[in-house]
Design a protein around this motif. Structure first.
Motif, short mmCIF file in Angstrom:
data_model
loop_
_atom_site.label_atom_id
_atom_site.label_comp_id
_atom_site.label_asym_id
_atom_site.label_seq_id
_atom_site.Cartn_x
_atom_site.Cartn_y
_atom_site.Cartn_z
N ASN A 33 -3.63 9.20 5.83
CA ASN A 33 -3.12 7.94 5.25
C ASN A 33 -1.62 7.78 5.51
O ASN A 33 -1.15 6.70 5.85
CB ASN A 33 -3.36 7.90 3.74
N ARG A 35 -0.97 6.91 9.09
CA ARG A 35 -1.33 5.51 9.32
C ARG A 35 -0.28 4.57 8.71
O ARG A 35 0.17 3.61 9.35
CB ARG A 35 -2.72 5.24 8.71
N GLU A 38 -7.27 13.51 3.94
CA GLU A 38 -7.25 12.05 3.90
C GLU A 38 -5.85 11.56 3.55
O GLU A 38 -5.35 10.59 4.13
CB GLU A 38 -8.26 11.58 2.85
N ALA A 39 -5.21 12.25 2.62
CA ALA A 39 -3.84 11.87 2.23
C ALA A 39 -2.91 11.98 3.43
O ALA A 39 -2.07 11.09 3.67
CB ALA A 39 -3.35 12.77 1.09
N ILE A 53 -0.36 13.81 -3.56
CA ILE A 53 -1.51 14.71 -3.31
C ILE A 53 -1.13 15.77 -2.29
O ILE A 53 -1.37 16.96 -2.48
CB ILE A 53 -2.73 13.89 -2.82
N SER A 67 -1.02 7.16 -3.48
CA SER A 67 -0.77 8.45 -4.12
C SER A 67 -0.82 9.58 -3.10
O SER A 67 -0.79 10.75 -3.45
CB SER A 67 -1.80 8.69 -5.22
N SER A 68 -0.88 9.21 -1.82
CA SER A 68 -1.06 10.22 -0.77
C SER A 68 0.05 11.27 -0.76
O SER A 68 -0.22 12.46 -0.62
CB SER A 68 -1.13 9.54 0.60
N GLU A 79 0.84 -1.20 0.00
CA GLU A 79 0.00 0.00 0.00
C GLU A 79 0.88 1.25 0.00
O GLU A 79 0.62 2.22 -0.72
CB GLU A 79 -0.94 0.02 1.21
N ILE A 91 -9.83 15.49 0.45
CA ILE A 91 -8.85 14.57 -0.14
C ILE A 91 -7.46 14.78 0.48
O ILE A 91 -6.75 13.83 0.82
CB ILE A 91 -8.75 14.81 -1.68
C1 LIG Z 1 -6.38 6.68 1.75
O1 LIG Z 1 -6.32 5.30 1.97
C2 LIG Z 1 -7.50 4.61 1.62
C3 LIG Z 1 -7.39 3.17 2.08
O2 LIG Z 1 -6.26 2.56 1.54
C4 LIG Z 1 -7.72 4.73 0.12
O3 LIG Z 1 -8.88 4.04 -0.30
C5 LIG Z 1 -7.79 6.20 -0.25
O4 LIG Z 1 -7.86 6.36 -1.65
C6 LIG Z 1 -6.59 6.96 0.27
N1 LIG Z 1 -6.78 8.38 0.05
C7 LIG Z 1 -5.87 9.19 -0.52
C8 LIG Z 1 -6.25 10.60 -0.68
O5 LIG Z 1 -4.79 8.80 -0.90
#
Ligand SMILES: *[C@@H]1O[C@H](CO)[C@@H](O)[C@H](O)[C@H]1NC(C)=O
Ligand SMILES: *[C@@H]1O[C@H](CO)[C@@H](O)[C@H](O)[C@H]1NC(C)=O
Ligand SMILES: *[C@@H]1O[C@H](CO)[C@@H](O)[C@H](O)[C@H]1NC(C)=O
Ligand SMILES: *[C@@H]1O[C@H](CO)[C@@H](O)[C@H](O)[C@H]1NC(C)=O
Length: 522
Positions: free
Chosen positions: A425, A428, A421-422, A357, A353-354, A348, A418
């Protein structure tokens, strides 16, 4: 009593005479050029104290070497017109000082061109867009260097905007600096702190500073057979550094030896009120500095993790053998290797792509703020930079190299769902990945071949998104091509990493200067 003392005097006298003769002999001896090349901070300080060398002679030597080699290597972007005056001042201070001076006193250093200096030099991240900009003050790390008595010899070249202009900007290329060359292969020096690594490798300076957001210290150090420390984010101040993101950016030393790198780190680490992250991270700065960790037995009792995913060398049995030998050395020096480890969420992590972003929006926000705070500048926003590049397409080679990263960043509109969330992520991924691996196995460090042999599994990325420290030490040469070994650890683990790296370096002593430079004539 009297006869006894006469007896001992007659025994001692020839010995005293010998000592006197020896000291006269060494006083008169001047360091030869071969001594100056590869000289460490300790060698140079000793030569200063014995009056075998002055800072002026050292700076003159480097200026000659830069004139000879830089037209080919392009590691140096600007020479400081004040360098000789600074050297003279250091020489005067040394003559007057009746006490030991800091390790960096009177020592020439190059800083990457995205680190501000409030002097006659420009700070441009390699781009013509920033030429003529006026910075408000020295960067935090530069004022610490000046306080330590270092001579700012000049600015080092880099991949333009530290590779954050476009995806096809070659490593080590900038419009102002041209194409930097690896002094061993005359090819790719890796970026983005390419000039800093090229210049110490080629003996154009004693030590240097680079910066890293994702690989920019570790990769060029690896490729140019030098030692690079990517410090924990916040350990060194980013104030006055052209930014990509305060979440990952870090300033660190690039040097020829672990001990030189530890001394430079010692000089630049610590609090700067203008970079809040340094206040939090100052808890990691050890009392008494980093040099105390230069311990020959530094590997004894250390737990070092081996993640085999990073040891995929394809058909290169030479690399395979070399690294197995290095692992054996770590063991022989007293480290416990914890082998065949797996980072749980590595897939993962490498497909996420976090980071991309987050960098895009963070670059826009932090660059705009850097540009706004300049005293004067031809460009005040990222939009201005993009427009400048278009207008001066020829100068910035826009026909050849694009600016898609900048254009994408400009399109971002703020920290939204977004982006947040990045960020979570990445937190995590770090906590459940590298951090968990380190804690569950009670590791002091993970040892990784410094080069990313297997495409897509780049350990530097693991260290980058978590703000973790890493250190690269020369580990060998595959024909001409240098490669290093990288030790990474948890935040604030620089003392352990320095112990491990120093002990490994002293056990292996791999580094040799680039062989083909002696023949080069500019
Ligand atoms: C964050 O992680 C989740 C779970 O792996 C994924 O579905 C989501 O696309 C990710 N978000 C970003 C902005 O990278
Ligand atoms: C800074 O840039 C200006 C404009 O090109 C140039 O004239 C000057 O020499 C530069 N400074 C140094 C120290 O190279
Ligand atoms: C310059 O400095 C930062 C911060 O240390 C570094 O990580 C980044 O790669 C560089 N940024 C630019 C735009 O040159
Ligand atoms: C290794 O060598 C074999 C035979 O020469 C070749 O088929 C294979 O593609 C090579 N593998 C790699 C990873 O280079």
């Amino acid at each position: 009593m009297a006869s006894h003392s006469r007896l001992s005097l007659s025994l001692i006298f020839p010995f005293l005479l010998l000592l006197l003769l020896l000291s006269v002999a060494t006083q008169g001896k001047h360091l030869s050029f071969s001594n100056r090349r590869e000289a460490t901070l300790s060698d140079l300080q000793l030569a200063f104290r014995r009056n075998q060398l002055t800072s002026r002679q050292l700076v003159e030597f480097y200026i000659r070497e830069i004139h000879r080699l830089n037209p080919i290597l392009k590691g140096v972007l600007e020479l400081n017109p004040d360098a000789l005056a600074q050297a003279d001042r250091a020489d005067r201070e040394r003559r007057r000082a009746g006490r030991p001076l800091p390790k960096l006193h009177g020592i020439p250093i190059l800083v990457k061109d995205n680190i501000s200096t409030k002097d006659k030099m420009n700070t441009t991240a390699g781009s013509y867009a920033l030429l003529g900009s006026v910075v408000p003050r020295d960067a935090g790390v530069v004022s610490k260097l000046r306080k330590a008595g270092a001579i700012i010899l000049g600015k080092a070249t880099l991949s333009e905007w530290s590779s954050y202009r476009g995806h096809n900007i070659p490593s080590g290329w900038s419009a102002r600096g041209g194409q930097g060359k690896n002094p061993y292969t005359m090819g790719d020096p890796c970026g983005s702190s390419s000039g800093s690594a090229i210049s110490v490798a080629a003996n154009l300076v004693t030590v240097s500073l680079g910066t890293e957001t994702d690989g920019s210290i570790l990769c060029p150090s690896d490729s140019n057979s030098v030692v690079g420390i990517k410090p924990t984010v916040g350990l060194t101040s980013r104030d006055g550094v052209v930014p990509i993101t305060p979440r990952q950016d870090t300033v660190g030393p690039i040097c020829r030896t672990v001990s030189d790198a530890a001394y430079v780190l010692e000089a630049i680490a610590g609090e700067d009120i203008r970079d809040k992250a340094t206040i939090e991270a100052s808890k990691y700065v050890p009392k008494g500095g980093y040099a105390q960790f230069l311990r020959i037995n530094g590997l004894r009792g250390k737990r070092v993790g081996i993640v085999r995913l990073f040891y995929e060398f394809g058909n290169n049995t030479f690399l395979q053998k070399t690294f197995e030998q290095h692992l054996k050395t770590l063991r022989q020096r007293g480290a416990a290797l914890v082998d065949n480890l797996v980072i749980d969420n590595i897939n993962e992590l490498f497909t996420s792509s976090s980071e991309g972003i987050a960098l895009s929006i963070e670059f826009k926000l932090s660059l705009n703020s850097y540009l706004k705070n300049l005293v004067a500048s031809p460009v005040r926003t990222l939009a201005d930079v993009i427009a400048f590049n278009k207008k001066h397409a020829k100068l910035e080679k826009l026909d050849e190299y694009n600016q898609d990263f900048m254009v994408e960043a400009q399109k971002t509109t703020g920290m939204g769902k977004i982006e947040n969330e990045a960020l979570s992520n990445m937190t995590r991924l770090s906590e459940n990945g590298f951090e968990k691996l380190m804690k569950v196995n009670k590791l002091d460090a993970v040892a990784i071949p410094g080069v990313d042999f297997s495409p897509g599994v780049d350990f530097r990325h693991v260290l980058a998104i978590g703000g973790y420290p890493g250190i690269v030490v020369p580990a060998g040469y595959d024909k001409d091509e240098p490669f290093g070994i990288c030790f990474g650890g948890l935040r604030g683990s620089e003392p352990k990493l320095i112990e491990i790296a120093y002990s490994f370096e002293q056990a292996t002593k791999v580094r040799r200067p680039p062989p083909r430079l002696q023949k080069l004539k500019a």
